[in-house]
Design an enzyme around this catalytic site. Sequence first.
Site, short mmCIF file in Angstrom:
data_model
loop_
_atom_site.label_atom_id
_atom_site.label_comp_id
_atom_site.label_asym_id
_atom_site.label_seq_id
_atom_site.Cartn_x
_atom_site.Cartn_y
_atom_site.Cartn_z
N CYS A 30 0.75 9.71 -5.71
CA CYS A 30 1.33 9.42 -7.03
C CYS A 30 1.01 10.59 -7.97
O CYS A 30 0.32 11.54 -7.59
CB CYS A 30 0.76 8.11 -7.57
SG CYS A 30 -0.99 8.22 -8.04
N HIS A 49 -7.82 5.09 -6.27
CA HIS A 49 -6.85 5.36 -5.21
C HIS A 49 -7.55 6.06 -4.05
O HIS A 49 -8.55 6.76 -4.24
CB HIS A 49 -5.74 6.25 -5.73
CG HIS A 49 -4.79 5.57 -6.67
ND1 HIS A 49 -3.49 5.99 -6.84
CD2 HIS A 49 -4.95 4.51 -7.50
CE1 HIS A 49 -2.89 5.22 -7.72
NE2 HIS A 49 -3.76 4.31 -8.15
N GLU A 71 -6.85 8.72 -2.35
CA GLU A 71 -6.97 10.17 -2.47
C GLU A 71 -8.08 10.56 -3.43
O GLU A 71 -8.86 11.48 -3.16
CB GLU A 71 -5.66 10.79 -2.99
CG GLU A 71 -4.45 10.53 -2.12
CD GLU A 71 -3.65 9.33 -2.60
OE1 GLU A 71 -4.23 8.24 -2.81
OE2 GLU A 71 -2.42 9.47 -2.76
N CYS A 109 -2.83 11.17 -8.43
CA CYS A 109 -3.46 11.77 -7.24
C CYS A 109 -2.96 13.19 -7.00
O CYS A 109 -3.75 14.07 -6.64
CB CYS A 109 -3.21 10.89 -6.02
SG CYS A 109 -4.04 9.28 -6.17
#
Length: 143
Positions: free
Chosen positions: A77, A47, A49, A80
Site C-alpha cells: 500500500c 502491516h 512490510e 508500506c
Amino acid sequence: MMREAIAEARAALDHDDVPIGAVVAIGGELIARGRNERELRQDPTAHAEVLALQRAAEAVGSWRVLDATLYVTLEPCSMCAGAIVLARVPHVIYGATDPKAGACGSVLDVTSEPRFNHRPDVRGGLLAEECGDLLREFFAARR
C-alpha cells in the site's frame, strides 16, 4: 523466500488478521519476518512490510536496509511503499496485485516516483495465485 512470506501470511490468521506476510533477505539469507498484526495490536501501521522492515533495520543495525530484497504476498500500500523507499530497500518482489490499494503500480506508483531519491526495482506476480487465494478465502469466509 516467497514461500516464507506465505507462511507468515498464514500465521496472521491465528489472530484474525488479513493474511499478508513479508520477509526480508540479504544475499539469500532471511534476516527478518513480518505478518499483518493490525487486529492483534490494534495498530493501523502494523502491516507485514512495516514490521519486517523494522526487524530488518534492527538486524543490520541501520535504518538503511541496503542490499536487501523484500518479499511480500500482496502489492504494498502507499504507507508500506513509502517505508520501502525511505528504508532504501533496493528490491521488492510481491505476489498478488492490489487493485484497490496497491501503490507499486496498481492505484499509485510510489516506488517509481521520479522526484524521490530512491526507486527500488519492483516485480510482481511471484506465486500470485497462491497469495491471492489466501486473501480470497479470508474475505469469502467473512461475507
